[in-house]
Write a protein that holds these residues in place. Structure first.
Motif: not given
Length: 391
Positions: A182-187, A191-196
């Protein structure tokens, strides 16, 4: 034929069923209309097991080849039933088109066989469609979509990365296990935070549903090139951890790890395929570069031992599967199906072509195992006989 059936029906019931259990599925399908007793007997677990054991004992293998004739890797893939008669030289008997998978961009993966059943899967970054197929009884079952809850958060998408298929002998159930990332992105202001994160899902044919099971902490990649279900376990190569195998126990539903053989090379230079070799876990290594290939097969029987080594086969790209007496199906550099006999070091061109790296050959034993699905006819699956046309 009528006289033969009359003679058989006058024999003791147990002897009749013993005789019938040695017949092909095609014959048993016709004989269902003889009497209700026969029809119902063919559906009992004892008869299904006996019939499968007889086929295993006699090594009655069938062959299905998946391939594409298109100009790209992702053109429509279809299946070809190959003749296994000695004088037929593996000619194409008929081609099989599965509409369920033909609208997808990427190729269908094949997992198994397991007790005569194939698991077909289409994976992408959005979802996954999975089906079970018994090519002997011509029954096809589309698996339900997973309803498992994803972890909370700004989910961008889920990727279905790897899948395994096998049999739970304790409950007589067929199961599918798969890894989900599962991939996550949050503004955020900064900046952009990406996690999985990862999950593991397990499907049960008996329950016809998915459930979440414990994640082992190690991702695995189960290649669909060979059947990697062996004696109740699914095996795959551990991702990002060299020389480690991840295995899944179909009965206890848990993972474990074990080392690969010390084959004397690097996985940066060699491809690795895990496979079922005569009921034992096998590992085949071959070079990533060049068309003058060598193949080393290692087998696990308490410890790893080298089964055989083929020093050099000119003009081949990759292995596809083993045949009855240790012969090896290969894809040639000209994208043709060839058969190599290591005992006499002979390479035979079988005259079957496909687009590069779309060939996948499956040798399976006939089975009466029911899937609680629908017939090929109901699923609009088309089988086209091949006469004088090209392979």
């Amino acid at each position: 034929m009528q006289g033969l059936i009359k003679t058989i029906t006058e024999l003791p019931e147990m002897l009749v069923l013993e005789i019938l259990s040695k017949l092909l599925v095609k014959s048993l399908t016709r004989f269902r209309c003889v009497c209700k007793l026969w029809s119902s007997s063919f559906e009992t677990p004892n008869f299904i097991t006996k019939h499968h054991q007889n086929n295993l004992k006699n090594n009655n293998l069938n062959l299905i080849l998946k391939r594409s004739h298109g100009g790209t890797l992702d053109d429509i893939h279809y299946f070809s039933q190959l003749s296994t008669e000695k004088d037929q030289n593996f000619r194409v008997k008929h081609n099989i088109h599965l509409p369920f998978f033909e609208n997808f961009v990427h190729a269908t993966f094949i997992h198994g066989p397991c007790n005569g059943i194939l698991c077909l899967a289409y994976l992408d970054g959005i979802g996954q469609n999975v089906a079970l197929w018994n090519p002997s009884t011509r029954e096809f079952k589309i698996l339900p979509q997973s309803t498992i809850q994803r972890p909370h958060g700004p989910l961008e998408f889920s990727s279905f990365n790897s899948l395994g298929f096998g049999h739970d002998s304790q409950t007589d159930d067929f199961k599918v296990v798969r890894f989900v990332t599962n991939y996550y992105e949050e503004n955020l202001d900064e900046g952009l935070l990406a996690d999985w994160n990862s999950q593991v899902e397990l499907y049960s044919l008996k329950n016809d549903s998915w459930k979440e099971i414990s994640f082992p902490g190690v991702d695995g990649f189960a290649s669909a090139l060979f059947n990697n279900y062996v004696n109740g376990f699914i095996y795959c190569q551990a991702i990002a951890i060299d020389h480690l195998i991840l295995s899944f126990d179909m009965v206890n539903e848990n993972f474990s790890t074990s080392p690969l053989p010390e084959f004397g090379g690097s996985l940066e230079q060699y491809y690795l395929e895990l496979l079922n070799f005569n009921g034992l876990l096998g590992a085949i290594f071959y070079p990533r570069e060049g068309t003058d290939k060598s193949f080393d097969l290692w087998v696990m029987n308490g410890s790893w031992t080298k089964q055989f080594s083929v020093d050099s086969i000119l003009g081949v790209e990759r292995p596809l599967g083993f045949w009855k007496n240790g012969e090896l199906f290969l894809e040639s550099s000209d994208q043709e199906l060839v058969l190599f006999d290591p005992s006499i070091q002979e390479l035979t061109n079988l005259g079957i072509r496909a687009y590069q790296e779309t060939m996948h050959i499956t040798a399976y034993i006939e089975s009466l195992v029911p899937l609680n699905g629908r017939s090929e006819h109901d699923e609009c699956i088309i089988r086209r006989p091949v006469g004088g046309e090209s392979n």
